[in-house]
Scaffold this motif. Structure first.
Motif, PDB file in Angstrom:
ATOM      1  N   GLY A 134       0.816  -1.210   0.000  1.00 30.70           N
ATOM      2  CA  GLY A 134       0.000   0.000   0.000  1.00 30.70           C
ATOM      3  C   GLY A 134       0.847   1.256   0.000  1.00 30.70           C
ATOM      4  N   LEU A 135       1.886   1.270   0.825  1.00 28.79           N
ATOM      5  CA  LEU A 135       2.793   2.417   0.872  1.00 28.79           C
ATOM      6  C   LEU A 135       3.463   2.627  -0.480  1.00 28.79           C
ATOM      7  CD1 LEU A 135       4.441   4.628   2.271  1.00 28.79           C
ATOM      8  CD2 LEU A 135       6.005   2.829   3.084  1.00 28.79           C
ATOM      9  N   LEU A 136       3.956   1.541  -1.076  1.00 34.09           N
ATOM     10  CA  LEU A 136       4.649   1.637  -2.359  1.00 34.09           C
ATOM     11  C   LEU A 136       3.731   2.164  -3.454  1.00 34.09           C
ATOM     12  CD1 LEU A 136       7.159   1.125  -4.084  1.00 34.09           C
ATOM     13  CD2 LEU A 136       6.368  -1.234  -4.408  1.00 34.09           C
ATOM     14  N   LEU A 137       2.496   1.690  -3.484  1.00 31.05           N
ATOM     15  CA  LEU A 137       1.560   2.132  -4.520  1.00 31.05           C
ATOM     16  C   LEU A 137       1.259   3.622  -4.376  1.00 31.05           C
ATOM     17  CD1 LEU A 137      -0.025   1.010  -6.913  1.00 31.05           C
ATOM     18  CD2 LEU A 137      -1.967   0.653  -5.371  1.00 31.05           C
ATOM     19  N   ALA A 138       1.102   4.076  -3.132  1.00 28.09           N
ATOM     20  CA  ALA A 138       0.860   5.504  -2.905  1.00 28.09           C
ATOM     21  C   ALA A 138       2.055   6.332  -3.351  1.00 28.09           C
ATOM     22  CB  ALA A 138       0.572   5.748  -1.420  1.00 28.09           C
ATOM     23  N   ILE A 139       3.256   5.854  -3.069  1.00 30.59           N
ATOM     24  CA  ILE A 139       4.466   6.567  -3.487  1.00 30.59           C
ATOM     25  C   ILE A 139       4.554   6.644  -5.005  1.00 30.59           C
ATOM     26  CG2 ILE A 139       6.991   6.442  -3.549  1.00 30.59           C
ATOM     27  CD1 ILE A 139       6.867   5.228  -0.725  1.00 30.59           C
ATOM     28  N   VAL A 140       4.248   5.538  -5.670  1.00 26.88           N
ATOM     29  CA  VAL A 140       4.334   5.497  -7.137  1.00 26.88           C
ATOM     30  C   VAL A 140       3.368   6.504  -7.764  1.00 26.88           C
ATOM     31  CG1 VAL A 140       3.812   4.086  -9.164  1.00 26.88           C
ATOM     32  CG2 VAL A 140       5.196   3.146  -7.308  1.00 26.88           C
ATOM     33  N   PHE A 141       2.124   6.519  -7.301  1.00 29.83           N
ATOM     34  CA  PHE A 141       1.152   7.444  -7.883  1.00 29.83           C
ATOM     35  C   PHE A 141       1.443   8.887  -7.503  1.00 29.83           C
ATOM     36  CE2 PHE A 141      -1.234   3.794  -9.162  1.00 29.83           C
ATOM     37  CZ  PHE A 141      -2.001   4.248 -10.223  1.00 29.83           C
ATOM     38  N   HIS A 142       1.886   9.104  -6.268  1.00 30.81           N
ATOM     39  CA  HIS A 142       2.257  10.455  -5.851  1.00 30.81           C
ATOM     40  C   HIS A 142       3.449  10.940  -6.665  1.00 30.81           C
ATOM     41  CE1 HIS A 142       2.473  13.356  -2.200  1.00 30.81           C
ATOM     42  NE2 HIS A 142       2.880  13.961  -3.301  1.00 30.81           N
ATOM     43  N   GLY A 143       4.446  10.064  -6.812  1.00 30.91           N
ATOM     44  CA  GLY A 143       5.633  10.425  -7.577  1.00 30.91           C
ATOM     45  C   GLY A 143       5.329  10.724  -9.025  1.00 30.91           C
ATOM     46  N   ALA A 144       4.473   9.899  -9.637  1.00 33.14           N
ATOM     47  CA  ALA A 144       4.115  10.100 -11.043  1.00 33.14           C
ATOM     48  C   ALA A 144       3.386  11.424 -11.232  1.00 33.14           C
ATOM     49  CB  ALA A 144       3.252   8.940 -11.532  1.00 33.14           C
ATOM     50  N   TYR A 145       2.456  11.709 -10.336  1.00 27.43           N
ATOM     51  CA  TYR A 145       1.699  12.961 -10.417  1.00 27.43           C
ATOM     52  C   TYR A 145       2.635  14.159 -10.329  1.00 27.43           C
ATOM     53  CZ  TYR A 145      -1.590  16.658  -9.072  1.00 27.43           C
ATOM     54  OH  TYR A 145      -2.307  17.828  -9.005  1.00 27.43           O
ATOM     55  N   ASP A 146       3.514  14.153  -9.330  1.00 30.89           N
ATOM     56  CA  ASP A 146       4.413  15.290  -9.133  1.00 30.89           C
ATOM     57  C   ASP A 146       5.473  15.397 -10.230  1.00 30.89           C
ATOM     58  OD1 ASP A 146       3.129  16.193  -6.918  1.00 30.89           O
ATOM     59  OD2 ASP A 146       4.589  15.465  -5.470  1.00 30.89           O
ATOM     60  N   PHE A 147       5.953  14.263 -10.704  1.00 34.29           N
ATOM     61  CA  PHE A 147       7.017  14.274 -11.702  1.00 34.29           C
ATOM     62  C   PHE A 147       6.630  15.074 -12.943  1.00 34.29           C
ATOM     63  CE2 PHE A 147       8.982  12.063 -15.451  1.00 34.29           C
ATOM     64  CZ  PHE A 147      10.258  12.569 -15.272  1.00 34.29           C
ATOM     65  N   PHE A 148       5.424  14.836 -13.432  1.00 27.14           N
ATOM     66  CA  PHE A 148       4.982  15.543 -14.633  1.00 27.14           C
ATOM     67  C   PHE A 148       4.798  17.041 -14.374  1.00 27.14           C
ATOM     68  CE2 PHE A 148       3.481  11.180 -15.644  1.00 27.14           C
ATOM     69  CZ  PHE A 148       4.210  11.011 -16.813  1.00 27.14           C
ATOM     70  N   LEU A 149       4.512  17.400 -13.128  1.00 23.25           N
ATOM     71  CA  LEU A 149       4.406  18.818 -12.790  1.00 23.25           C
ATOM     72  C   LEU A 149       5.775  19.451 -12.605  1.00 23.25           C
ATOM     73  CD1 LEU A 149       1.426  18.733 -10.254  1.00 23.25           C
ATOM     74  CD2 LEU A 149       1.364  19.314 -12.687  1.00 23.25           C
ATOM     75  N   PHE A 150       6.710  18.682 -12.067  1.00 23.51           N
ATOM     76  CA  PHE A 150       8.054  19.208 -11.818  1.00 23.51           C
ATOM     77  C   PHE A 150       8.811  19.501 -13.108  1.00 23.51           C
ATOM     78  CE2 PHE A 150       8.454  16.958  -7.425  1.00 23.51           C
ATOM     79  CZ  PHE A 150       7.583  17.892  -6.886  1.00 23.51           C
ATOM     80  N   ILE A 151       8.523  18.741 -14.172  1.00 22.35           N
ATOM     81  CA  ILE A 151       9.247  18.947 -15.433  1.00 22.35           C
ATOM     82  C   ILE A 151       8.391  19.767 -16.403  1.00 22.35           C
ATOM     83  CG2 ILE A 151      10.724  16.929 -15.169  1.00 22.35           C
ATOM     84  CD1 ILE A 151       8.907  15.453 -17.173  1.00 22.35           C
ATOM     85  N   ASP A 152       7.747  20.797 -15.851  1.00 20.63           N
ATOM     86  CA  ASP A 152       6.886  21.636 -16.676  1.00 20.63           C
ATOM     87  C   ASP A 152       7.660  22.448 -17.711  1.00 20.63           C
ATOM     88  OD1 ASP A 152       8.154  23.279 -14.906  1.00 20.63           O
ATOM     89  OD2 ASP A 152       6.355  24.318 -14.215  1.00 20.63           O
ATOM     90  N   PHE A 153       8.995  22.388 -17.628  1.00 21.74           N
ATOM     91  CA  PHE A 153       9.799  23.056 -18.656  1.00 21.74           C
ATOM     92  C   PHE A 153       9.775  22.282 -19.974  1.00 21.74           C
ATOM     93  CE2 PHE A 153      12.509  20.514 -15.865  1.00 21.74           C
ATOM     94  CZ  PHE A 153      13.120  19.643 -16.750  1.00 21.74           C
ATOM     95  N   VAL A 154       9.243  21.058 -19.945  1.00 19.60           N
ATOM     96  CA  VAL A 154       9.012  20.288 -21.168  1.00 19.60           C
ATOM     97  C   VAL A 154       7.587  20.583 -21.629  1.00 19.60           C
ATOM     98  CG1 VAL A 154       8.918  18.004 -22.208  1.00 19.60           C
ATOM     99  CG2 VAL A 154      10.574  18.472 -20.395  1.00 19.60           C
ATOM    100  N   PRO A 155       7.401  21.188 -22.795  1.00 23.98           N
ATOM    101  CA  PRO A 155       6.065  21.616 -23.236  1.00 23.98           C
ATOM    102  C   PRO A 155       5.042  20.475 -23.265  1.00 23.98           C
ATOM    103  CG  PRO A 155       7.765  22.540 -24.658  1.00 23.98           C
ATOM    104  CD  PRO A 155       8.455  21.546 -23.763  1.00 23.98           C
ATOM    105  N   GLY A 156       3.900  20.718 -22.630  1.00 26.07           N
ATOM    106  CA  GLY A 156       2.772  19.790 -22.687  1.00 26.07           C
ATOM    107  C   GLY A 156       2.861  18.586 -21.784  1.00 26.07           C
ATOM    108  N   VAL A 157       3.994  18.387 -21.110  1.00 26.82           N
ATOM    109  CA  VAL A 157       4.167  17.162 -20.329  1.00 26.82           C
ATOM    110  C   VAL A 157       3.298  17.157 -19.069  1.00 26.82           C
ATOM    111  CG1 VAL A 157       6.046  17.906 -18.826  1.00 26.82           C
ATOM    112  CG2 VAL A 157       5.961  15.520 -19.598  1.00 26.82           C
ATOM    113  N   TRP A 158       2.835  18.351 -18.669  1.00 30.91           N
ATOM    114  CA  TRP A 158       1.988  18.439 -17.472  1.00 30.91           C
ATOM    115  C   TRP A 158       0.708  17.610 -17.614  1.00 30.91           C
ATOM    116  CZ3 TRP A 158      -2.806  20.278 -18.631  1.00 30.91           C
ATOM    117  CH2 TRP A 158      -2.932  21.037 -19.805  1.00 30.91           C
TER     118      TRP A 158
END
Length: 225
Positions: A170-194
């Motif tokens: 359960g912890l791992l799954l939450a980390i994976v989805f949290h990480g995926a969500y944030d990752f695409f926001l963190f690399i907003d310098f890549v056009p459209g990746v958000w």
């Protein structure tokens, strides 16, 4: 005061939604309140300490995709979800009121919404109404989905011989989805990746709905009615 209400309102909506989904044996309101408060204060303190430790050890380049991947999954995702996990694992899961698998979802959401409420208040007071509206439909539901996915397996764990394995799953799954969500926001310098963040959120919502239905259908309390 209005900004504060805007910050808290989506949290209250999600709490009410999950509370109503707990069909067969409502949890004690005082215990739910404690979980919410622990999420809002204890988890925030743990997260802050861990963030400070990470910042002391390593500095990540905001324009480096790989380093932002590390930040999203191993710093933010791990830190925030771990800080919620330990409250559910070592407080809620030990209670007698935790008497069906669905309760894992209930308590995980309460802890997560406490965390999200405190976080959201800071963001909204700083960013105003636009941030409040944006986060009401993004960050707050995202925190809820992370909690539901974690709580689904922690609910199973309470009544399984493989408790440690299911809790960590359960912890791992939450980390994976949290990480995926944030990752695409963190690399907003890549056009459209958000857009990837919204795809991740939608997938999380679908899986969360399925998790809620599965625990409702398979509840041993339902079978006794």
């Amino acid at each position: 005061m209005n900004l504060l209400l805007f910050a808290i309102a989506p949290v209250c909506v999600i709490i009410l939604y999950i509370y109503l989904k707990d069909k067969y044996d409502k949890e004690p309101k005082l215990l739910l309140f404690y979980c919410f408060m622990f999420g809002g204060f204890v988890s925030i303190i743990i997260t802050t300490i861990l963030y400070m430790m990470f910042d002391y050890v390593v500095t990540l380049d905001k324009l480096d995709i790989m380093q932002q991947f590390i930040r999203a999954f191993f710093v933010v995702g791990f830190t925030e979800e771990f800080s919620k996990y330990i409250i559910v694992r070592y407080y809620a899961q030990t209670k007698d009121a935790f008497n069906e698998p669905f309760d894992g979802i209930v308590y995980a959401v309460m802890v997560s919404m406490g965390f999200a409420a405190t976080e959201n208040i800071f963001y909204v007071l700083e960013g105003g109404y636009e941030i409040a509206i944006l986060r009401a439909f993004t960050a707050i539901p995202a925190h809820a989905t992370f909690a539901i996915l974690m709580g689904y397996f922690m609910g199973q764990a309470k009544f399984s011989n493989n408790r440690a394995q299911l809790n960590l799953k359960g912890l791992l799954l939450a980390i994976v989805f949290h990480g995926a969500y944030d990752f695409f926001l963190f690399i907003d310098f890549v056009p459209g990746v958000w857009i990837g963040a919204f795809v991740s959120l939608i997938v999380g919502i679908i899986l969360s709905r399925n998790a809620i239905k599965a625990h409702q259908i398979n509840s041993h309390l339902r079978q006794k009615l």
